[in-house]
Scaffold this active site. Structure first.
Site, PDB file in Angstrom:
ATOM      1  N   HIS A 168       6.574   4.117   6.028  1.00 31.72           N
ATOM      2  CA  HIS A 168       7.972   3.165   5.744  1.00 31.72           C
ATOM      3  C   HIS A 168       7.760   2.179   5.259  1.00 31.72           C
ATOM      4  O   HIS A 168       6.874   1.301   4.860  1.00 31.72           O
ATOM      5  CB  HIS A 168       8.244   2.744   7.295  1.00 31.72           C
ATOM      6  CG  HIS A 168      10.327   2.223   7.357  1.00 31.72           C
ATOM      7  ND1 HIS A 168      11.023   2.231   7.889  1.00 31.72           N
ATOM      8  CD2 HIS A 168      10.518   1.107   6.468  1.00 31.72           C
ATOM      9  CE1 HIS A 168      12.113   1.654   7.516  1.00 31.72           C
ATOM     10  NE2 HIS A 168      10.982   1.576   6.057  1.00 31.72           N
ATOM     11  N   HIS A 216       2.805  -6.814   2.297  1.00 30.03           N
ATOM     12  CA  HIS A 216       2.419  -7.198   3.263  1.00 30.03           C
ATOM     13  C   HIS A 216       2.495  -8.980   2.502  1.00 30.03           C
ATOM     14  O   HIS A 216       1.787  -8.901   1.246  1.00 30.03           O
ATOM     15  CB  HIS A 216       0.930  -6.924   3.375  1.00 30.03           C
ATOM     16  CG  HIS A 216       0.518  -5.642   4.211  1.00 30.03           C
ATOM     17  ND1 HIS A 216       0.179  -5.543   5.185  1.00 30.03           N
ATOM     18  CD2 HIS A 216       0.735  -4.623   4.013  1.00 30.03           C
ATOM     19  CE1 HIS A 216      -0.296  -3.840   5.893  1.00 30.03           C
ATOM     20  NE2 HIS A 216       0.398  -3.296   4.689  1.00 30.03           N
ATOM     21  N   GLN A 270       0.759  -1.024  -0.394  1.00 29.81           N
ATOM     22  CA  GLN A 270       0.025  -0.237  -0.059  1.00 29.81           C
ATOM     23  C   GLN A 270       1.051   0.695  -0.078  1.00 29.81           C
ATOM     24  O   GLN A 270       1.604   1.541   0.811  1.00 29.81           O
ATOM     25  CB  GLN A 270      -1.049  -0.550   1.423  1.00 29.81           C
ATOM     26  CG  GLN A 270      -1.669  -1.233   1.428  1.00 29.81           C
ATOM     27  CD  GLN A 270      -2.938  -1.384   1.976  1.00 29.81           C
ATOM     28  OE1 GLN A 270      -4.290  -1.259   1.316  1.00 29.81           O
ATOM     29  NE2 GLN A 270      -2.867  -1.037   3.919  1.00 29.81           N
ATOM     30  N   HIS A 291       6.548  -0.493   3.536  1.00 33.79           N
ATOM     31  CA  HIS A 291       6.520  -2.167   3.682  1.00 33.79           C
ATOM     32  C   HIS A 291       5.980  -3.364   2.110  1.00 33.79           C
ATOM     33  O   HIS A 291       4.307  -2.725   1.920  1.00 33.79           O
ATOM     34  CB  HIS A 291       5.805  -2.367   5.474  1.00 33.79           C
ATOM     35  CG  HIS A 291       4.468  -1.253   5.349  1.00 33.79           C
ATOM     36  ND1 HIS A 291       4.614  -0.016   5.433  1.00 33.79           N
ATOM     37  CD2 HIS A 291       3.300  -1.933   5.041  1.00 33.79           C
ATOM     38  CE1 HIS A 291       3.033   0.092   5.748  1.00 33.79           C
ATOM     39  NE2 HIS A 291       2.459  -0.675   5.865  1.00 33.79           N
TER      40      HIS A 291
HETATM   41  W1  AMW Z   1       0.054   0.082   6.031  1.00 37.35           W
HETATM   42  O1  AMW Z   1      -2.105   0.637   6.337  1.00 37.35           O
HETATM   43  O2  AMW Z   1       0.244   1.308   6.044  1.00 37.35           O
HETATM   44  O3  AMW Z   1       0.227  -0.766   3.951  1.00 37.35           O
HETATM   45  O4  AMW Z   1       0.326  -1.483   7.107  1.00 37.35           O
HETATM   46  C1  AMW Z   1       0.586  -0.965   8.265  1.00 37.35           C
HETATM   47  C2  AMW Z   1       0.760  -2.850   8.804  1.00 37.35           C
HETATM   48  O5  AMW Z   1       2.054  -2.768  10.338  1.00 37.35           O
HETATM   49  C3  AMW Z   1      -0.333  -2.422   9.035  1.00 37.35           C
HETATM   50  O6  AMW Z   1      -0.421  -3.744   9.240  1.00 37.35           O
HETATM   51  C4  AMW Z   1      -0.750  -2.897  11.157  1.00 37.35           C
HETATM   52  O7  AMW Z   1      -0.944  -3.635  11.456  1.00 37.35           O
HETATM   53  C5  AMW Z   1       1.559  -2.935  11.096  1.00 37.35           C
HETATM   54  N1  AMW Z   1       2.138  -2.139  12.591  1.00 37.35           N
HETATM   55  C6  AMW Z   1       1.696  -1.416  13.255  1.00 37.35           C
HETATM   56  N2  AMW Z   1       2.564  -0.658  13.868  1.00 37.35           N
HETATM   57  C7  AMW Z   1       3.406  -2.328  14.241  1.00 37.35           C
HETATM   58  C8  AMW Z   1       3.920  -2.397  15.310  1.00 37.35           C
HETATM   59  N3  AMW Z   1       4.531  -1.844  16.167  1.00 37.35           N
HETATM   60  N4  AMW Z   1       4.572  -3.536  15.018  1.00 37.35           N
HETATM   61  C9  AMW Z   1       3.973  -5.043  14.325  1.00 37.35           C
HETATM   62  N5  AMW Z   1       3.010  -4.306  13.437  1.00 37.35           N
HETATM   63  C10 AMW Z   1       2.887  -2.825  13.295  1.00 37.35           C
END
Ligand code: AMW
Length: 148
Positions: A94, A98, A83, A96
């Site tokens: 940052h 999935h 995303q 990432h």
């Molecule tokens: W994104 O909606 O920005 O594409 O996805 C962010 C992801 O990071 C989500 O799946 C969320 O659950 C995960 N996430 C956010 N903070 C943390 C954290 N501190 N530790 C592990 N996963 C996290």
């Protein structure tokens, strides 16, 4: 050393794999069992900001990690999603990726996974009781670490 993942400080104990330029961590709010994240080590908000060597390393890591979580969590397929930007659903600043192990019947409609991805972490904002416990995340990371 802790890792800064956008606005979140990530403990080393929830990171289960590191390559030269990327790392993999368990998710505090997985959409399906084995939903993990892979990101570059260097802080970059958008995919277009990554250097070619970072893109290469990131996707080699995605392939390695996807193979491990599909097998460990008994999946038969994998959904990979990036995303990239707020309109695409990105909430953590940052880059990432999935990785979600999939199996037959895990959602009533296959593409529902994307709807869940869109909302899964948003409903937790300000509700830390909805996240998994640190202990649960550390246990999962310790198990996954052994595959690498
Ligand atoms: W994104 O909606 O920005 O594409 O996805 C962010 C992801 O990071 C989500 O799946 C969320 O659950 C995960 N996430 C956010 N903070 C943390 C954290 N501190 N530790 C592990 N996963 C996290």
């Amino acid at each position: 050393m802790s890792f800064l993942f956008g606005q979140h400080l990530i403990k080393p104990s929830v990171i289960f794999y590191k390559s030269p330029l990327s790392l993999a961590l368990v998710n505090r709010k997985p959409v399906v069992p084995g939903h993990v994240l892979v990101c570059p080590m260097r802080s970059a908000n958008r995919f277009k900001e990554l250097r070619p060597d970072e893109v290469g390393d990131l996707f080699n890591t995605v392939q390695k990690v996807a193979t491990v979580v599909e097998s460990h969590f008994g999946g038969t397929s994998i959904t990979i999603s990036l995303q990239d930007g707020p309109e695409a659903g990105q909430t953590v600043h940052h880059v990432h990726v999935h990785i979600l192990p999939r199996r037959a019947g895990d959602f009533s409609r296959n593409d529902q996974v994307y709807e869940e991805l869109e909302i899964h972490d948003k409903e937790c904002q300000g509700h830390s009781e909805k996240w998994r416990s640190e202990e649960e995340m550390e246990t999962e990371a310790a198990i996954l670490k052994k595959y690498f």
